[in-house]
Scaffold this motif. Structure first.
Motif, PDB file in Angstrom:
ATOM      1  N   ARG A  30       8.327 -47.660 -17.763  1.00  0.00           N
ATOM      2  CA  ARG A  30       7.960 -49.017 -18.598  1.00  0.00           C
ATOM      3  C   ARG A  30       9.081 -49.174 -19.398  1.00  0.00           C
ATOM      4  NH1 ARG A  30       3.775 -51.872 -19.936  1.00  0.00           N
ATOM      5  NH2 ARG A  30       2.212 -50.756 -18.538  1.00  0.00           N
ATOM      6  N   GLU A  31       9.802 -48.144 -19.936  1.00  0.00           N
ATOM      7  CA  GLU A  31      11.055 -48.249 -20.888  1.00  0.00           C
ATOM      8  C   GLU A  31      12.228 -48.615 -20.059  1.00  0.00           C
ATOM      9  OE1 GLU A  31      11.070 -44.897 -24.152  1.00  0.00           O
ATOM     10  OE2 GLU A  31       9.199 -44.418 -22.568  1.00  0.00           O
ATOM     11  N   ALA A  41      13.268 -40.782 -22.677  1.00  0.00           N
ATOM     12  CA  ALA A  41      12.205 -41.749 -22.613  1.00  0.00           C
ATOM     13  C   ALA A  41      11.100 -41.355 -23.792  1.00  0.00           C
ATOM     14  CB  ALA A  41      11.518 -42.024 -21.406  1.00  0.00           C
ATOM     15  N   SER A  42      10.240 -42.135 -24.134  1.00  0.00           N
ATOM     16  CA  SER A  42       9.337 -41.655 -25.139  1.00  0.00           C
ATOM     17  C   SER A  42       8.350 -40.770 -24.454  1.00  0.00           C
ATOM     18  CB  SER A  42       8.532 -43.047 -25.774  1.00  0.00           C
ATOM     19  OG  SER A  42       9.417 -43.757 -26.397  1.00  0.00           O
ATOM     20  N   GLY A  58       8.875 -42.810 -17.983  1.00  0.00           N
ATOM     21  CA  GLY A  58       9.404 -43.447 -18.488  1.00  0.00           C
ATOM     22  C   GLY A  58       9.755 -44.910 -18.024  1.00  0.00           C
ATOM     23  N   LEU A  76      13.220 -41.183 -16.850  1.00  0.00           N
ATOM     24  CA  LEU A  76      13.629 -42.554 -16.859  1.00  0.00           C
ATOM     25  C   LEU A  76      14.468 -42.929 -15.855  1.00  0.00           C
ATOM     26  CD1 LEU A  76      13.389 -44.981 -19.318  1.00  0.00           C
ATOM     27  CD2 LEU A  76      15.743 -44.476 -19.334  1.00  0.00           C
ATOM     28  N   GLU A 100      19.687 -53.450 -24.007  1.00  0.00           N
ATOM     29  CA  GLU A 100      19.073 -52.092 -24.341  1.00  0.00           C
ATOM     30  C   GLU A 100      19.182 -50.843 -23.876  1.00  0.00           C
ATOM     31  OE1 GLU A 100      16.454 -52.564 -26.768  1.00  0.00           O
ATOM     32  OE2 GLU A 100      16.446 -54.455 -26.927  1.00  0.00           O
ATOM     33  N   ARG A 101      19.962 -51.155 -22.632  1.00  0.00           N
ATOM     34  CA  ARG A 101      20.161 -49.939 -21.724  1.00  0.00           C
ATOM     35  C   ARG A 101      21.547 -49.796 -21.179  1.00  0.00           C
ATOM     36  NH1 ARG A 101      16.190 -49.337 -24.100  1.00  0.00           N
ATOM     37  NH2 ARG A 101      14.153 -49.111 -23.528  1.00  0.00           N
ATOM     38  N   HIS A 159      17.809 -43.458 -24.637  1.00  0.00           N
ATOM     39  CA  HIS A 159      17.538 -43.664 -23.211  1.00  0.00           C
ATOM     40  C   HIS A 159      18.689 -43.567 -22.457  1.00  0.00           C
ATOM     41  CE1 HIS A 159      14.105 -46.121 -25.502  1.00  0.00           C
ATOM     42  NE2 HIS A 159      13.580 -45.606 -24.336  1.00  0.00           N
TER      43      HIS A 159
END
Length: 227
Positions: free
Chosen positions: A166-167, A8-9, A164, A143, A211-212, A28
């Protein structure tokens, strides 16, 4: 030279502070979107041994999964339950050293009929499919995979804005709340349930697929190894 990978960022920012001499990137975490899929709520409840609830179609199921530890913030979700309508039932999946404290807290709050400790679940797909809303009120996270799994099953999520998370949250259907904020947590649940009742909430499954997805994560790691 080694290349550091963060899930995660927020985690990558920490890597840059503690390991500034190595390049880093974010890959991610991904999940199996074929395994975690949408299904029948009634069937899922039956498989979980919750047949008594199937006929009560107005019952709302709020779920949380994860180890029963203080850092997962279960206490705040139990407190939020008191601010919700009487037809809301909280399902908790998982085991841990905090179980006895949670049981005592539920008894103290007189919520034994509204909070069900399911223990370790063999089939998590069925757990997610039984829910209306998934909540993760953690005080700390990297995450988390559980909200991704829930969203792949079409269940909207409410997460605390830590690490993480939010991601891991679909920006269209999911909501973020501050940690340890019971009223914000209850308000987000009420808002989500209202949108579900009005059928104005898009399924978060498409976000996870795009996305994931595990296959996307695998491709990124393969590219990394080929460099």
């Amino acid at each position: 030279s080694p290349k550091l990978v963060a899930d995660a960022s927020d985690v990558e920012q920490q890597l840059k502070i503690y390991q500034p001499n190595y390049p880093s990137q974010v890959i991610h975490n991904g999940i199996d979107c074929e395994l975690f899929n949408e299904g029948s709520k009634a069937d899922a409840l039956r498989q979980l041994g919750l047949e008594e609830y199937i006929d009560h179609k107005k019952t709302i199921y709020i779920g949380c999964s994860g180890r029963l530890t203080e850092v997962k913030g279960h206490k705040y979700l139990i407190d939020a339950l008191e601010l919700l309508s009487d037809n809301c039932v909280l399902l908790l999946a998982g085991e841990g050293e905090y179980r006895s404290q949670i049981e005592k807290y539920i008894e103290k709050k007189r919520l034994t009929k509204k909070v069900i400790l399911l223990g370790t679940i063999d089939n998590m797909v069925q757990f997610y499919q039984s829910l209306d809303v998934f909540c993760l009120p953690s005080i700390n996270e990297g995450l988390p995979l559980s909200p991704l799994e829930a969203q792949a099953c079409g269940i909207p999520v409410i997460l605390t804005d830590v690490g993480g998370c939010r991601e891991a949250c679909c920006p269209e259907s999911g909501l973020m709340v501050p940690t340890k904020d019971v009223s914000a947590l209850a308000g987000a649940i009420i808002k989500t349930l209202k949108q579900l009742a009005e059928e104005t909430l898009t399924s978060p499954r498409s976000f996870v697929i795009a996305e994931r997805n595990f296959s996307h994560m695998f491709d990124q790691y393969r590219t990394l190894y080929q460099q």
